[in-house]
Write a protein that holds these residues in place. Structure first.
Motif, short mmCIF file in Angstrom:
data_model
loop_
_atom_site.label_atom_id
_atom_site.label_comp_id
_atom_site.label_asym_id
_atom_site.label_seq_id
_atom_site.Cartn_x
_atom_site.Cartn_y
_atom_site.Cartn_z
N VAL A 108 -11.20 -18.00 -1.94
CA VAL A 108 -9.92 -18.69 -2.06
C VAL A 108 -8.85 -17.67 -2.45
N GLY A 109 -7.62 -17.98 -2.08
CA GLY A 109 -6.50 -17.12 -2.46
C GLY A 109 -6.44 -15.84 -1.65
N ASN A 110 -5.82 -14.83 -2.22
CA ASN A 110 -5.65 -13.55 -1.55
C ASN A 110 -6.94 -12.73 -1.59
N VAL A 111 -7.22 -12.04 -0.50
CA VAL A 111 -8.42 -11.21 -0.43
C VAL A 111 -8.23 -9.97 -1.29
N VAL A 112 -7.06 -9.37 -1.20
CA VAL A 112 -6.73 -8.19 -2.00
C VAL A 112 -5.71 -8.62 -3.05
N ARG A 113 -6.11 -8.54 -4.32
CA ARG A 113 -5.26 -9.04 -5.40
C ARG A 113 -4.33 -7.93 -5.92
N VAL A 114 -3.51 -7.44 -5.02
CA VAL A 114 -2.52 -6.42 -5.36
C VAL A 114 -1.15 -6.94 -4.95
N LYS A 115 -0.19 -6.89 -5.85
CA LYS A 115 1.14 -7.43 -5.57
C LYS A 115 2.20 -6.35 -5.41
N ASP A 116 1.83 -5.11 -5.70
CA ASP A 116 2.81 -4.02 -5.65
C ASP A 116 2.36 -2.98 -4.63
N SER A 117 3.16 -2.83 -3.57
CA SER A 117 2.84 -1.84 -2.54
C SER A 117 2.87 -0.43 -3.12
N GLY A 118 3.70 -0.24 -4.14
CA GLY A 118 3.79 1.08 -4.77
C GLY A 118 2.48 1.50 -5.40
N TYR A 119 1.70 0.52 -5.88
CA TYR A 119 0.41 0.85 -6.48
C TYR A 119 -0.52 1.49 -5.46
N LEU A 120 -0.56 0.93 -4.25
CA LEU A 120 -1.41 1.48 -3.20
C LEU A 120 -1.00 2.91 -2.85
N SER A 121 0.30 3.13 -2.75
CA SER A 121 0.81 4.46 -2.39
C SER A 121 0.49 5.49 -3.46
N LYS A 122 0.75 5.12 -4.74
CA LYS A 122 0.52 6.06 -5.83
C LYS A 122 -0.96 6.38 -6.01
N ARG A 123 -1.78 5.34 -5.89
CA ARG A 123 -3.23 5.55 -6.04
C ARG A 123 -3.75 6.46 -4.94
N ILE A 126 -5.45 10.45 -5.08
CA ILE A 126 -6.70 10.88 -4.44
C ILE A 126 -6.46 12.10 -3.56
N VAL A 127 -5.36 12.07 -2.80
CA VAL A 127 -5.02 13.20 -1.92
C VAL A 127 -4.90 14.49 -2.73
N LYS A 128 -4.25 14.40 -3.88
CA LYS A 128 -4.07 15.57 -4.73
C LYS A 128 -5.39 16.04 -5.32
N GLN A 129 -6.20 15.08 -5.79
CA GLN A 129 -7.49 15.43 -6.40
C GLN A 129 -8.45 16.07 -5.40
N GLN A 130 -8.42 15.59 -4.15
CA GLN A 130 -9.34 16.10 -3.13
C GLN A 130 -8.80 17.33 -2.41
N GLY A 131 -7.55 17.68 -2.70
CA GLY A 131 -6.97 18.85 -2.05
C GLY A 131 -6.67 18.63 -0.58
N TRP A 132 -6.40 17.38 -0.19
CA TRP A 132 -6.07 17.06 1.20
C TRP A 132 -4.61 17.40 1.48
N ASP A 133 -4.23 17.31 2.73
CA ASP A 133 -2.86 17.60 3.12
C ASP A 133 -1.90 16.69 2.37
N GLY A 134 -0.88 17.29 1.75
CA GLY A 134 0.06 16.55 0.93
C GLY A 134 0.90 15.54 1.70
N ASN A 135 0.93 15.65 3.03
CA ASN A 135 1.70 14.70 3.84
C ASN A 135 0.97 13.38 4.07
N LEU A 136 -0.29 13.33 3.70
CA LEU A 136 -1.05 12.08 3.86
C LEU A 136 -0.55 11.03 2.88
N SER A 137 -0.51 9.80 3.35
CA SER A 137 -0.11 8.67 2.52
C SER A 137 -1.01 7.49 2.84
#
Length: 350
Positions: free
Chosen positions: A264-279, A283-294
Motif C-alpha cells: 500500500v502507498g508509495n513504493v519508495v518512501r522518499v519525498k525529497d529529490s535532493g536526498y537521492l542526488s546527494k546520496r 557514493i560517487v565520491k567514495q568509489q572514486g567514480w567520474d565526478g560528472n555522474l549523478s
C-alpha cells in the motif's frame, strides 16, 4: 471591474473597502478610515493593476511603498510563481527547481523595475551563476529566466523581452561520463542495503529508466506483477502522459515483489529529490567514480543501453516517456566510435 464599499465599524467610523474579482475569485480589501478621494485614487490604481493581470491586494494593503514597487522583479516573480503553480501547470519538482534558481538572483536585480532590466543585467547574473554551476545548470537557469520574461512580455508588463537574447552554454555531448558502466551498476545492486528506500529508487532508475519524480510518486497499484510492467501515470511524468514500462525480466519483478507483503502507498518512501542526488554523489565520491555522474545518470544508462542493444528508437522513446524521438536521439551521442563503426558495418552491399 472594482468598486468601493463603505461600512461603519464598531467605533462608528466609516471605513472604505475595495471589492474586485481576480482570476474568478471575489476579493475585498479594507482601506481603513480614509476619505472618498483617497479611496477613488486607490480604486483607479487597482483597476489598472487588474488590467495588467496583477492582484492589487498587496498594493491596497499598503505593503508596497508605491505602485511602481509592484513592478519590481521580486514582485513579478511572486506573481509568475503563483500563476505557474495553479491548476497543475507545473510539477512540484519543477516549482522547487525554479524557486531555487530564482533565489540566486542578487538583491540589486530583485529590487529593480522589470521595465528597466537590461540584457547586461541578466548576463551579469548568469555569469556569476555559472561560477558555481555546471553548463547544464546554467542552461536550466537561462530557460527559466527566459520563460519568466516571456510571461511578462505576453502580459504587456514589459515592451521588450531582453531575455530572449540570452545564449545557452555549449555542452560537449560526446562525453560518456554521464553513463555508468556494467561494473558500477553491479556494485550498486550488490552493495546497497536491499531494505533501503535508496536501493529501491536506484533499482527503478536502472531497470525502468524512471525519473526522480516518477520514482517518488510510484505507488504499489501502478505495478502490474501479472503482466510484468509499471504504469507511470501523468502525475509526476514530465510529458504529463501515462506510459507502460515493461520489466526487463521476471527476475526484476520477483525482486520488487519481495520488498513488501503489504503493498500500500508509495513504493519508495522518499519525498525529497535532493536526498537521492546527494546520496548518489556521496557514493560517487567514495568509489572514486567520474565526478560528472549523478543519480539521473542511471536513467541515461537505461536509455543508452536500450539503443545500444538494438531497440528501435521509436520504442525507446515510448519507454523513456520522451515527448519525441528527437529527444531520445540525443543519447546516441554517448556512444563510442567503436559502437558507431559496428553499427555502420551492417551496411554491406557486397
Amino acid at each position: 471591474m472594482a468598486s468601493i464599499r463603505c461600512r461603519s465599524g464598531k467605533d462608528g467610523y466609516n471605513r472604505k473597502y475595495i471589492r474586485y474579482e481576480f482570476r474568478g475569485r471575489q476579493r475585498e480589501c479594507s482601506l481603513g478610515k480614509v476619505n472618498m478621494e483617497i479611496a477613488r485614487r486607490k480604486l483607479i490604481d487597482a483597476e489598472g493593476l487588474l488590467l495588467d493581470g496583477i492582484d492589487p491586494m498587496e498594493f491596497l494593503k499598503g505593503g508596497s511603498r508605491s505602485l511602481n514597487d509592484l513592478y519590481l522583479l521580486s514582485s513579478m516573480i511572486r506573481s509568475y510563481s503563483e500563476f505557474k503553480s495553479q491548476n497543475g501547470r507545473n510539477r512540484p519538482v519543477t516549482i522547487e527547481i525554479r524557486d531555487r534558481i530564482f533565489s540566486s538572483l542578487p538583491d540589486s536585480l530583485l529590487q529593480k523595475d522589470v521595465r528597466f532590466i537590461s540584457l547586461l543585467d541578466l548576463e551579469g547574473w548568469i555569469s556569476e551563476y555559472g561560477s558555481n554551476h555546471s553548463p547544464g545548470g546554467v542552461n536550466l537557469a537561462i530557460r527559466n529566466i527566459k520563460a519568466l520574461f516571456n510571461w511578462l512580455y505576453k502580459r504587456d508588463h514589459i515592451t521588450k523581452n531582453v531575455a530572449s537574447s540570452l545564449q545557452q552554454s555549449p555542452i560537449d555531448s560526446s562525453r560518456e561520463s554521464s553513463i555508468l558502466d556494467s561494473s558500477q551498476v553491479n556494485w550498486l545492486l550488490d552493495y546497497l542495503p536491499r531494505e533501503s528506500d535508496f536501493f529501491r529508487a536506484v533499482y527503478f532508475a536502472i531497470h525502468f529508466g524512471l525519473r526522480n519524480g516518477e520514482i517518488m510518486r510510484l505507488t504499489w497499484p501502478q505495478i502490474n506483477f501479472l503482466d510484468s510492467f509499471i504504469l507511470v501515470t501523468g502525475v509526476g511524468a514530465k510529458t504529463h502522459s501515462g506510459r507502460k514500462v515493461s520489466a526487463p525480466s521476471e527476475k526484476v519483478m520477483d525482486e520488487i515483489a519481495s520488498w513488501d507483503s503489504v503493498r500500500v502507498g508509495n513504493v519508495v518512501r522518499v519525498k525529497d529529490s535532493g536526498y537521492l542526488s546527494k546520496r548518489f554523489k556521496k557514493i560517487v565520491k567514495q568509489q572514486g567514480w567520474d565526478g560528472n555522474l549523478s543519480f539521473y545518470s542511471l536513467r541515461h544508462t537505461y536509455i543508452s543501453n536500450l539503443v545500444r542493444n538494438g531497440a528501435p528508437i521509436s520504442l525507446v522513446s515510448r519507454l523513456a516517456g520522451h515527448s519525441s524521438v528527437v529527444v531520445t536521439d540525443r543519447y546516441y551521442s554517448h556512444f563510442k566510435q567503436d559502437d558507431l563503426a559496428s553499427a555502420a558495418s551492417v551496411l554491406n552491399f557486397g
